[in-house]
Design a protein around this motif. Structure first.
Motif, short mmCIF file in Angstrom:
data_model
loop_
_atom_site.label_atom_id
_atom_site.label_comp_id
_atom_site.label_asym_id
_atom_site.label_seq_id
_atom_site.Cartn_x
_atom_site.Cartn_y
_atom_site.Cartn_z
N SER A 129 0.82 -1.21 0.00
CA SER A 129 0.00 0.00 0.00
C SER A 129 0.85 1.27 0.00
O SER A 129 1.90 1.32 0.64
CB SER A 129 -0.91 0.01 1.23
OG SER A 129 -1.55 1.24 1.38
N ASP A 130 0.36 2.29 -0.69
CA ASP A 130 1.01 3.60 -0.63
C ASP A 130 0.71 4.32 0.68
O ASP A 130 1.44 5.21 1.09
CB ASP A 130 0.54 4.48 -1.81
CG ASP A 130 1.07 3.97 -3.14
OD1 ASP A 130 2.16 3.38 -3.15
OD2 ASP A 130 0.38 4.15 -4.15
N ASN A 131 -0.39 3.93 1.33
CA ASN A 131 -0.79 4.54 2.60
C ASN A 131 -1.41 3.47 3.48
O ASN A 131 -2.59 3.16 3.35
CB ASN A 131 -1.78 5.68 2.37
CG ASN A 131 -2.06 6.47 3.63
OD1 ASN A 131 -2.09 5.93 4.73
ND2 ASN A 131 -2.30 7.78 3.49
N ARG A 195 10.54 1.85 1.41
CA ARG A 195 9.59 2.94 1.61
C ARG A 195 8.57 2.69 2.73
O ARG A 195 7.84 3.61 3.11
CB ARG A 195 8.85 3.26 0.31
CG ARG A 195 7.92 2.17 -0.20
CD ARG A 195 7.19 2.66 -1.44
NE ARG A 195 6.36 1.63 -2.04
CZ ARG A 195 5.16 1.30 -1.60
NH1 ARG A 195 4.63 1.92 -0.55
NH2 ARG A 195 4.46 0.35 -2.20
#
Length: 232
Positions: A129-131, A195
């Motif tokens: 997930s990006d968030n 990340r």
């Protein structure tokens, strides 16, 4: 203080291993030294400790449904229950290991009403997930009883972070080759690892939305294992 996860027995793991279809991604088993199957079994058993007779279960970012497949091997209750696989990759759902219902969707925008499922579970997917907070918000929104998931995190120890960076970037992709995969197809895992937040940051997010009953970090703190109840 959180409780310990329930460990799957050798007999239960043997059943999962022996019956698992040939289409199962063998490369992932090489990468994790067979721990992925064991951890999925541990997750299922721990979830069932807190939700004895579930009727409706959602497997979030299910991929081919390895977690749901494991669930069916372990959950021996004769009562009727239904599992729904959800993933944003159509090809993964087409190759599913089980025949239950499938929904094409993203894990940060689940197309279900609030408190629909007794169990919402996921394995080795949420780190994509990006968030992560958006995803946790969604899985707790649609659960009426329990949530449980395993995903890749990042140790708070900078020494372990460096060691794991080297392993994921330079070693792990070539271990995958032993499972019949191409090294280049697994190099992306390193970039995901770089990340993602640290585990302490992850845990603060989880605690906003989940009454955590089990929280563990595994494999040099590279993975987190979480089971708990959605907060009101």
């Amino acid at each position: 203080m959180t409780n310990k996860a329930i460990k799957a027995t050798n007999e239960e793991l043997q059943q999962v291993y022996n019956d698992i279809p040939k289409a199962y991604d063998r490369a992932n088993r090489f990468i994790s030294f067979n721990q992925d199957v064991k951890w999925r079994a541990d997750l299922v058993k721990t979830i069932l400790k807190y939700c004895k007779r579930p009727k409706l279960i959602l497997d979030v970012a299910s991929g081919k449904g390895e977690l749901s497949y494991t669930f069916k091997k372990i959950y021996k209750d004769n009562s009727n229950y239904e599992i729904i696989l959800s993933d944003y990759a159509e090809n993964m759902l087409k190759m599913a290991l089980i025949k239950d219902d499938k929904v094409l969707c993203s894990f940060d925008a689940l197309p279900f009403r609030e408190k629909t499922f007794d169990i919402v579970m996921s394995s080795f997917a949420l780190h994509a997930s990006d968030n992560i907070e958006d995803v946790i918000r969604e899985i707790t929104r649609v659960s009426r009883k329990i949530v449980g998931f395993i995903a890749m995190g990042k140790p708070d120890s900078w020494v372990r972070r460096i060691y794991l960076s080297i392993y994921l970037k330079y070693i792990m992709p070539y271990i995958a080759v032993l499972g019949g995969a191409k090294a280049r197809d697994f190099k992306y895992i390193y970039y995901i690892y770089e990340r993602v937040p640290t585990n302490s940051q992850h845990k603060r997010i989880f605690e906003k939305y989940i009454d955590i009953k089990v929280y563990e970090e595994r494999a040099l703190n590279l993975f987190y294992f979480v089971v708990g109840f959605p907060k009101e």
